[in-house]
Design an enzyme around this catalytic site. Structure first.
Site, PDB file in Angstrom:
ATOM      1  N   ASP A  88      -3.369  24.188 -18.539  1.00 26.67           N
ATOM      2  CA  ASP A  88      -4.017  23.000 -17.978  1.00 26.67           C
ATOM      3  C   ASP A  88      -5.105  23.457 -17.004  1.00 26.67           C
ATOM      4  OD1 ASP A  88      -1.746  21.982 -19.273  1.00 26.67           O
ATOM      5  OD2 ASP A  88      -1.562  20.309 -17.867  1.00 26.67           O
ATOM      6  N   LYS A 109      -7.139  15.349 -19.830  1.00 24.46           N
ATOM      7  CA  LYS A 109      -6.108  14.906 -18.886  1.00 24.46           C
ATOM      8  C   LYS A 109      -6.777  14.237 -17.700  1.00 24.46           C
ATOM      9  CE  LYS A 109      -2.566  17.110 -15.943  1.00 24.46           C
ATOM     10  NZ  LYS A 109      -1.908  18.421 -15.648  1.00 24.46           N
ATOM     11  N   LYS A 153      -3.645  12.928 -21.952  1.00 25.48           N
ATOM     12  CA  LYS A 153      -2.552  13.094 -20.986  1.00 25.48           C
ATOM     13  C   LYS A 153      -2.883  12.421 -19.665  1.00 25.48           C
ATOM     14  CE  LYS A 153       0.092  16.596 -18.405  1.00 25.48           C
ATOM     15  NZ  LYS A 153       0.334  18.038 -18.203  1.00 25.48           N
TER      16      LYS A 153
END
Length: 308
Positions: free
Chosen positions: A145, A208, A244
């Site tokens: 991430d 995300k 996400k």
């Protein structure tokens, strides 16, 4: 392809109005609610990102990741043999080895995700970001991430943003890359859309919303804009990018609403751990509490559910 973002206009009042309607959607009840909650569990990135993380609390998190819902509750729902686990365990790079070794010892194939690239601020030199990514992959992380440099968005340096994300993608190697946009710090919904498109063009497997450390994290207006970008990118390229939302998602009802929004905007095919994740640390506790109530008719006492 800068032409894809050169004339972007986001109708903010319409997006906000749609987001307010989402909050009024009816809550599911009974077996339908339980089914959606179990689906949500399989899409959770069970996360601990605290300065006081130790090997022991990461091990505890990994145990909860493998056994997210009590076995007797799953048996009551006839779901005990379906292999329900969370989508991934997410930790800092220094704790990746602890998580990998614990899950391996437990005979579990849950992927370990690591935040990297100067998380959460992104205010580190690019060379340092790339080195951190490579180390996390070397330690065994199967998902990375990364977090973008917000300054590149705020100053309109789209080619610079593309290049940074592209280099991060290369550093990830075989690992999947989720690109955190930190939407609460991008200034406008138009910037959210443009950053989403650039991140996907540069090779992101997921986009995300947030690090969970900003003042404003995952919100429905931002989610709508990002999902519209994912849809547009899919129409243009035929490539499906995951989504996400992360930060501030704490209740079972919020989790179901996010799932329903994904189904409405992107379709049922996105409702899998391969294309949808929920970034959360405390959400699983509320979901298990709601499932306990569905099965027993009473709420669990604090000692009756294992800590995540």
């Amino acid at each position: 392809e800068l032409g894809w973002i050169s004339k972007v206009y986001v109708n903010r009042p319409a997006v906000v109005r749609h987001a307010e309607q989402i909050k009024k959607w009816k809550t599911l009840k009974g077996n339908w609610q339980a089914a959606w909650l179990l689906k949500a569990v399989t899409c959770i990135d069970l996360t601990t990102l605290s300065g006081d993380d130790t090997a022991s609390n990461v091990q505890r998190l990994c145990f909860k990741a493998k056994h997210p819902i009590r076995e007797d509750l799953l048996k009551a729902l006839d779901m005990h043999d379906k292999g329900i686990t969370v989508g991934a365990v997410c930790v800092y790079p220094a704790r990746v080895s602890d998580a990998v070794n614990t899950l391996k010892a437990a005979g579990c194939n849950i992927p370990v995700a690591s935040v990297a690239a100067g998380f959460p601020s992104g205010q580190t030199p690019l060379e340092t970001k790339l080195a951190e990514i490579r180390l996390a992959v070397e330690y065994g992380a199967r998902e990375i991430d990364i977090v973008i440099s917000r300054s590149l968005v705020l100053t309109g340096q789209w080619e610079g943003l593309y290049e940074e994300i592209r280099l991060c993608r290369a550093a990830c190697g075989e690992a999947h890359m989720k690109t955190i946009l930190a939407t609460g710090e991008l200034g406008s919904l138009a910037n959210v859309y443009k950053a989403s498109m650039i991140a996907m063009m540069a090779g992101s497997d997921f986009i995300k919303t947030s690090t969970g450390k900003e003042v404003e994290n995952a919100t429905f207006p931002v989610g709508i804009v990002m999902m519209r970008a994912i849809k547009e990118y899919y129409w243009q390229t035929g490539y499906k990018v995951g989504f996400k939302p992360a930060g501030g998602i704490r209740t079972a009802r919020e989790a179901i609403t996010w799932l329903m929004l994904v189904k409405e905007e992107l379709g049922v095919e996105w409702l899998t751990p391969e294309l949808f994740r929920l970034g959360a640390s405390s959400l699983l506790g509320d979901i298990e509490q709601q499932i306990f109530y569905h099965v027993t008719g009473t709420y669990a006492l604090q000692h009756e559910l294992a800590m995540a």
